[in-house]
Motif scaffolding. Sequence first.
Motif, mmCIF file in Angstrom:
data_model
loop_
_atom_site.group_PDB
_atom_site.id
_atom_site.type_symbol
_atom_site.label_atom_id
_atom_site.label_comp_id
_atom_site.label_asym_id
_atom_site.label_seq_id
_atom_site.Cartn_x
_atom_site.Cartn_y
_atom_site.Cartn_z
ATOM 1 N N VAL A 150 15.492 -24.310 -31.259
ATOM 2 C CA VAL A 150 14.144 -24.815 -30.980
ATOM 3 C C VAL A 150 14.221 -26.086 -30.138
ATOM 4 N N LEU A 151 15.167 -26.961 -30.429
ATOM 5 C CA LEU A 151 15.313 -28.205 -29.681
ATOM 6 C C LEU A 151 15.672 -27.934 -28.223
ATOM 7 N N CYS A 152 16.551 -26.967 -27.989
ATOM 8 C CA CYS A 152 16.899 -26.635 -26.604
ATOM 9 C C CYS A 152 15.703 -26.054 -25.859
ATOM 10 N N ALA A 153 14.931 -25.216 -26.527
ATOM 11 C CA ALA A 153 13.725 -24.663 -25.900
ATOM 12 C C ALA A 153 12.720 -25.773 -25.606
ATOM 13 N N ALA A 154 12.625 -26.759 -26.490
ATOM 14 C CA ALA A 154 11.718 -27.884 -26.263
ATOM 15 C C ALA A 154 12.169 -28.712 -25.059
ATOM 16 N N GLN A 155 13.466 -28.869 -24.883
ATOM 17 C CA GLN A 155 13.968 -29.589 -23.714
ATOM 18 C C GLN A 155 13.564 -28.887 -22.424
ATOM 19 N N GLU A 156 13.670 -27.568 -22.421
ATOM 20 C CA GLU A 156 13.292 -26.828 -21.224
ATOM 21 C C GLU A 156 11.810 -27.013 -20.915
ATOM 22 N N ARG A 157 10.970 -26.988 -21.950
ATOM 23 C CA ARG A 157 9.535 -27.212 -21.735
ATOM 24 C C ARG A 157 9.277 -28.636 -21.238
ATOM 25 N N TYR A 158 10.015 -29.575 -21.778
ATOM 26 C CA TYR A 158 9.853 -30.976 -21.349
ATOM 27 C C TYR A 158 10.226 -31.135 -19.876
ATOM 28 N N ARG A 159 11.373 -30.563 -19.483
ATOM 29 C CA ARG A 159 11.840 -30.682 -18.107
ATOM 30 C C ARG A 159 10.852 -30.076 -17.117
ATOM 31 N N SER A 160 10.207 -28.986 -17.521
ATOM 32 C CA SER A 160 9.294 -28.298 -16.605
ATOM 33 C C SER A 160 7.888 -28.887 -16.630
ATOM 34 N N SER A 161 7.667 -29.914 -17.429
ATOM 35 C CA SER A 161 6.329 -30.520 -17.498
ATOM 36 C C SER A 161 6.437 -32.028 -17.278
ATOM 37 N N VAL A 162 6.262 -32.813 -18.321
ATOM 38 C CA VAL A 162 6.208 -34.269 -18.147
ATOM 39 C C VAL A 162 7.534 -34.863 -17.685
ATOM 40 N N ASP A 179 8.605 -40.208 -23.484
ATOM 41 C CA ASP A 179 10.022 -40.181 -23.142
ATOM 42 C C ASP A 179 10.861 -39.405 -24.157
ATOM 43 N N GLY A 180 10.218 -38.722 -25.092
ATOM 44 C CA GLY A 180 10.906 -37.911 -26.081
ATOM 45 C C GLY A 180 10.280 -36.528 -26.179
ATOM 46 N N LEU A 181 10.811 -35.708 -27.028
ATOM 47 C CA LEU A 181 10.327 -34.330 -27.165
ATOM 48 C C LEU A 181 9.081 -34.227 -28.036
ATOM 49 N N TYR A 182 8.733 -35.327 -28.695
ATOM 50 C CA TYR A 182 7.492 -35.353 -29.486
ATOM 51 C C TYR A 182 6.796 -36.687 -29.256
ATOM 52 N N TRP A 183 5.462 -36.626 -29.164
ATOM 53 C CA TRP A 183 4.651 -37.840 -29.131
ATOM 54 C C TRP A 183 3.359 -37.583 -29.885
ATOM 55 N N ASP A 184 2.801 -38.652 -30.377
ATOM 56 C CA ASP A 184 1.558 -38.553 -31.132
ATOM 57 C C ASP A 184 0.428 -38.220 -30.169
ATOM 58 N N GLN A 192 0.453 -31.706 -24.169
ATOM 59 C CA GLN A 192 0.979 -31.141 -25.404
ATOM 60 C C GLN A 192 2.451 -31.465 -25.562
ATOM 61 N N SER A 193 2.798 -31.912 -26.751
ATOM 62 C CA SER A 193 4.181 -32.255 -27.056
ATOM 63 C C SER A 193 5.019 -30.987 -27.184
ATOM 64 N N PRO A 194 6.254 -30.972 -26.658
ATOM 65 C CA PRO A 194 7.115 -29.784 -26.791
ATOM 66 C C PRO A 194 7.505 -29.466 -28.229
ATOM 67 N N LEU A 195 7.529 -30.485 -29.104
ATOM 68 C CA LEU A 195 7.844 -30.281 -30.515
ATOM 69 C C LEU A 195 6.637 -30.573 -31.385
ATOM 70 N N THR A 196 6.616 -29.985 -32.566
ATOM 71 C CA THR A 196 5.591 -30.300 -33.548
ATOM 72 C C THR A 196 5.985 -31.583 -34.271
ATOM 73 N N ASP A 197 5.161 -31.994 -35.228
ATOM 74 C CA ASP A 197 5.467 -33.222 -35.954
ATOM 75 C C ASP A 197 6.646 -33.075 -36.910
ATOM 76 N N ASP A 198 7.270 -31.895 -36.960
ATOM 77 C CA ASP A 198 8.551 -31.769 -37.665
ATOM 78 C C ASP A 198 9.578 -32.730 -37.079
ATOM 79 N N ALA A 199 9.385 -33.097 -35.800
ATOM 80 C CA ALA A 199 10.325 -34.011 -35.145
ATOM 81 C C ALA A 199 10.433 -35.340 -35.881
ATOM 82 N N LEU A 200 9.394 -35.720 -36.599
ATOM 83 C CA LEU A 200 9.386 -37.008 -37.297
ATOM 84 C C LEU A 200 10.392 -37.050 -38.436
ATOM 85 N N VAL A 201 10.849 -35.882 -38.899
ATOM 86 C CA VAL A 201 11.832 -35.846 -39.983
ATOM 87 C C VAL A 201 13.139 -35.198 -39.517
#
Length: 282
Positions: A150-162, A179-184, A192-201
């Motif tokens: 999931v983290l690798c897929a989120a990186q790909e979404r991040y690279r192709s967007s923000v 500057d990260g894979l999740y933001w509030d 839209q953040s590439p990760l859900t708030d699961d990133a907080l834990v």
Amino acid sequence: MKRISQNIIRQATLSVGLATALGIGGQVFAQAVYPTADAAAEALVSSIATGDQDKLKHVLGADFHRYVPRDSVSQDDVYAFLAAWSQRHEVVGTSETSAALVVGQHDWSFPAPIVKSRQGWRFDVREGAREMQHRRIDRNEFAAIQTLQVLCAAQERYRSSVGQGKAAERIVSREGQYDGLYWDPAGQSSPQSPLTDDALVMGPDVPADAALHGYRYAILLPADETGCAFAAWPARYGQSGVNSFVIGRDGTIRERDFGRAATIKDYQRVGQANSSWTQAVP
């Protein structure tokens, strides 16, 4: 790491919840014994179905609530067990002095075996606690592997967007930044953040009790242009997990048992993983 199916994960989740609900967490005393393994199984199910605490004490031991408080019992787990029992149930002999209670269409086995002594048949709650721990670790390790993907897929979404072609170097963004894979999500205009708030834990410093699936995660730097370089290690070695995992740009996941609690300093760059790491098979 042995191959683990989705059915095993569902079964492991049920075993952890139900065993916790029934108080399998340590040695208990003054248990009843029964003339047959089937009679022991029937007594257990009857006490669960009726919610009769006195019957549970009779089956599992008088002081089982010493190990698990009453308010920690999950009714959902109890209902899931009873539903599986109604679909199918069987007491299967595993040896001349041991049997397993198997329920449901997926042949889920109650973690505590039914064992025979000179007095009769009873549930071995100490062995049940060990089995519950093994199943919890299997479940958490499988979830850690999935989270790395999931983290690798989120990186790909991040690279192709923000990220505009660049990978994030953080799991959670600094306040007010992307500057990260999740933001509030501060407002409707926020991307839209590439990760859900699961990133907080997920982070390397998250408290052990809060760690996602019992694992901590970190980006391994310096990373290549894909940004797919992550590590996962147990928040409590031997309790929430045993193996540590890394993933690289090719999506291959490798594992290693450090034999102790690992830290982020233990990880090499994924591209330089050596023979001490073996390929994980999810």
